[in-house]
Design a protein around this motif. Structure first.
Motif, PDB file in Angstrom:
ATOM      1  N   ARG A 157       0.880  -1.109   0.043  1.00  0.00           N
ATOM      2  CA  ARG A 157      -0.038   0.031  -0.029  1.00  0.00           C
ATOM      3  C   ARG A 157       0.868   1.232   0.060  1.00  0.00           C
ATOM      4  O   ARG A 157       0.513   2.338  -0.691  1.00  0.00           O
ATOM      5  CB  ARG A 157      -1.002  -0.166   1.165  1.00  0.00           C
ATOM      6  CG  ARG A 157      -1.903   0.996   1.138  1.00  0.00           C
ATOM      7  CD  ARG A 157      -2.942   0.661   2.207  1.00  0.00           C
ATOM      8  NE  ARG A 157      -4.020   1.581   2.722  1.00  0.00           N
ATOM      9  CZ  ARG A 157      -4.332   2.444   3.414  1.00  0.00           C
ATOM     10  NH1 ARG A 157      -3.254   2.534   4.441  1.00  0.00           N
ATOM     11  NH2 ARG A 157      -5.164   3.316   3.484  1.00  0.00           N
ATOM     12  N   ALA A 158       1.973   0.972   0.587  1.00  0.00           N
ATOM     13  CA  ALA A 158       3.165   2.239   0.506  1.00  0.00           C
ATOM     14  C   ALA A 158       3.945   2.410  -0.703  1.00  0.00           C
ATOM     15  O   ALA A 158       4.695   3.419  -0.772  1.00  0.00           O
ATOM     16  CB  ALA A 158       3.822   2.108   1.866  1.00  0.00           C
ATOM     17  N   GLY A 159       3.635   1.563  -1.598  1.00  0.00           N
ATOM     18  CA  GLY A 159       4.263   1.370  -2.944  1.00  0.00           C
ATOM     19  C   GLY A 159       5.609   0.580  -3.154  1.00  0.00           C
ATOM     20  O   GLY A 159       6.318   0.740  -4.010  1.00  0.00           O
ATOM     21  N   ALA A 160       5.973  -0.395  -1.955  1.00  0.00           N
ATOM     22  CA  ALA A 160       7.060  -1.064  -2.028  1.00  0.00           C
ATOM     23  C   ALA A 160       6.583  -2.061  -2.887  1.00  0.00           C
ATOM     24  O   ALA A 160       5.613  -2.811  -3.025  1.00  0.00           O
ATOM     25  CB  ALA A 160       7.251  -1.351  -0.489  1.00  0.00           C
ATOM     26  N   ARG A 161       7.959  -2.864  -3.226  1.00  0.00           N
ATOM     27  CA  ARG A 161       7.956  -4.241  -3.881  1.00  0.00           C
ATOM     28  C   ARG A 161       8.433  -5.151  -2.931  1.00  0.00           C
ATOM     29  O   ARG A 161       9.250  -4.799  -2.009  1.00  0.00           O
ATOM     30  CB  ARG A 161       9.067  -4.360  -4.963  1.00  0.00           C
ATOM     31  CG  ARG A 161       9.203  -5.371  -5.641  1.00  0.00           C
ATOM     32  CD  ARG A 161      10.307  -5.577  -6.521  1.00  0.00           C
ATOM     33  NE  ARG A 161      10.459  -6.950  -7.120  1.00  0.00           N
ATOM     34  CZ  ARG A 161      11.627  -7.421  -7.825  1.00  0.00           C
ATOM     35  NH1 ARG A 161      12.627  -6.435  -8.011  1.00  0.00           N
ATOM     36  NH2 ARG A 161      11.688  -8.612  -8.094  1.00  0.00           N
ATOM     37  N   VAL A 162       7.446  -6.142  -2.667  1.00  0.00           N
ATOM     38  CA  VAL A 162       7.633  -6.833  -1.441  1.00  0.00           C
ATOM     39  C   VAL A 162       8.175  -8.375  -1.952  1.00  0.00           C
ATOM     40  O   VAL A 162       7.500  -8.946  -2.712  1.00  0.00           O
ATOM     41  CB  VAL A 162       6.449  -6.783  -0.529  1.00  0.00           C
ATOM     42  CG1 VAL A 162       6.795  -7.805   0.648  1.00  0.00           C
ATOM     43  CG2 VAL A 162       5.868  -5.495  -0.122  1.00  0.00           C
ATOM     44  N   LEU A 163       9.160  -8.818  -1.139  1.00  0.00           N
ATOM     45  CA  LEU A 163       9.651 -10.051  -1.504  1.00  0.00           C
ATOM     46  C   LEU A 163       9.473 -10.773   0.147  1.00  0.00           C
ATOM     47  O   LEU A 163       9.938 -10.114   0.856  1.00  0.00           O
ATOM     48  CB  LEU A 163      11.162 -10.144  -1.552  1.00  0.00           C
ATOM     49  CG  LEU A 163      11.601 -10.096  -2.997  1.00  0.00           C
ATOM     50  CD1 LEU A 163      11.290  -8.700  -3.537  1.00  0.00           C
ATOM     51  CD2 LEU A 163      13.100 -10.525  -3.166  1.00  0.00           C
ATOM     52  N   GLY A 164       8.703 -11.931   0.074  1.00  0.00           N
ATOM     53  CA  GLY A 164       8.310 -12.522   1.436  1.00  0.00           C
ATOM     54  C   GLY A 164       8.819 -13.871   1.501  1.00  0.00           C
ATOM     55  O   GLY A 164       8.522 -14.792   0.623  1.00  0.00           O
ATOM     56  N   THR A 165       9.588 -14.297   2.503  1.00  0.00           N
ATOM     57  CA  THR A 165       9.895 -15.382   2.741  1.00  0.00           C
ATOM     58  C   THR A 165       8.789 -16.576   3.193  1.00  0.00           C
ATOM     59  O   THR A 165       7.841 -16.120   4.154  1.00  0.00           O
ATOM     60  CB  THR A 165      11.085 -15.663   3.654  1.00  0.00           C
ATOM     61  OG1 THR A 165      10.606 -15.416   4.882  1.00  0.00           O
ATOM     62  CG2 THR A 165      12.269 -14.469   3.311  1.00  0.00           C
ATOM     63  N   ALA A 166       8.778 -17.570   2.548  1.00  0.00           N
ATOM     64  CA  ALA A 166       7.417 -18.804   3.144  1.00  0.00           C
ATOM     65  C   ALA A 166       8.031 -20.088   2.461  1.00  0.00           C
ATOM     66  O   ALA A 166       8.888 -20.185   1.757  1.00  0.00           O
ATOM     67  CB  ALA A 166       6.469 -18.088   2.720  1.00  0.00           C
ATOM     68  N   SER A 167       7.192 -20.969   2.848  1.00  0.00           N
ATOM     69  CA  SER A 167       7.439 -22.483   2.445  1.00  0.00           C
ATOM     70  C   SER A 167       6.665 -22.335   1.126  1.00  0.00           C
ATOM     71  O   SER A 167       5.647 -21.494   0.971  1.00  0.00           O
ATOM     72  CB  SER A 167       6.536 -23.499   3.337  1.00  0.00           C
ATOM     73  OG  SER A 167       5.410 -23.170   3.402  1.00  0.00           O
TER      74      SER A 167
END
Length: 296
Positions: A157-167
């Motif tokens: 929502r703030a305009g960031a590109r998000v990389l998320g760690t997960a299984s």
């Protein structure tokens, strides 16, 4: 008499009991909330298993359980302000939210009016997880967890590109929230470099310390990395954060975003309070996609 989840010794879900306790009543300067739903957080069951963590929150045995709740004000003390009988509300009451009634003093910094259109099951998941996410800055470790689902959406929502760690089993779920999933485990730094060869600028580690350590390896300044306060000690220079670090007004802005549909709150499962052991076991396994909610 009223129902409340209590425990008299530290341990796993087996120490939690649904007890009949004397019905509490609002203080002269407080309100009583009839709880309809209580969202679970990892910190809730961690407190029941770790005496040192319980002590940090001022919790001593015997103790209640849970942090987040939503319901309806059904008693108001003569000196209370800001709330009336019949108001739908949600809030945080660490160590006592999974109960038929919760008492809150006013004026209250941790009790809010529930916007029309937001169900109790959703409102009861918001305070601890969403405020922790709001305080954390964009590599997100533990992105599919209860805090991660908010952190991903707030960062997007703030305009960031998000990389998320997960299984890998959560990858489609994370893509639906707007994150680019990356598998945790050995080699994480290389996988992040492949996804973002230009580098990352910040990181928030919501589970363990792997994402924080990876961000340091990738050259992110320690002051641009945060870890949740209820985990292991962070790497040198990395800051701890939690719900208390959120900026004033964060809860209202998040609730408005939930109400408008800009932020979604996936509910993984709901359990009646009599199935508290099953609910906490499911939460502790950390394989759920979204929030676990207790209904009362």
């Amino acid at each position: 008499m009223s129902k409340a989840v209590r425990y008299e010794r530290f341990g796993g879900p087996e120490v939690l009991e649904v007890r009949e306790i004397p019905e509490p009543h609002a203080a002269p300067d407080g309100v009583r909330v009839r709880v309809a739903a209580a969202g679970l957080n990892p910190m809730d069951w961690q407190i029941t298993t770790q005496p040192d963590m319980a002590a940090r929150f001022g919790i001593t045995l015997p103790a209640g359980f849970g942090s987040d709740f939503a319901g309806v004000v059904d008693e108001v003390g003569p000196e209370a302000t800001g709330f009336a009988v019949g108001d739908r509300v949600y809030g945080a009451a660490i160590g006592r939210s999974v109960a038929e009634f919760v008492l809150v003093k006013t004026p209250a910094a941790d009790l809010w009016h529930t916007p029309e259109g937001i169900a109790d099951e959703v409102a009861g998941t918001l305070p601890v997880a969403s405020l922790t996410a709001a305080a954390a800055p964009v590599l997100i470790g533990g992105a599919a967890g209860g805090v991660g689902i908010f952190a991903v959406q707030l960062a997007k929502r703030a305009g960031a590109r998000v990389l998320g760690t997960a299984s890998e089993g959560t990858f489609d779920f994370l893509r639906g929230l707007g994150a680019e999933p990356v598998a945790y485990g050995p080699g994480l730094a290389d996988r992040v470099r492949d996804l973002a060869p230009e580098g990352i600028t910040a990181a928030a580690d919501l589970f363990g310390r792997e994402a924080a350590e990876t961000a340091l390896k990738l050259g992110v300044a320690p002051e641009r990395i945060s870890v949740v306060a209820d985990g292991p000690a962070p790497p040198p220079g990395v800051r701890k954060t939690g719900a208390v670090e959120a900026e004033p007004g964060s809860m209202e802005r998040i609730a408005d975003a939930v109400h408008s549909g800009e932020i979604t709150v996936p509910i993984a499962a709901t359990f009646p309070v009599d199935r508290i052991h099953e609910a906490v076991t499911t939460q502790a396994e950390r394989h759920v996609h979204g929030k676990i909610v207790i209904t009362l």
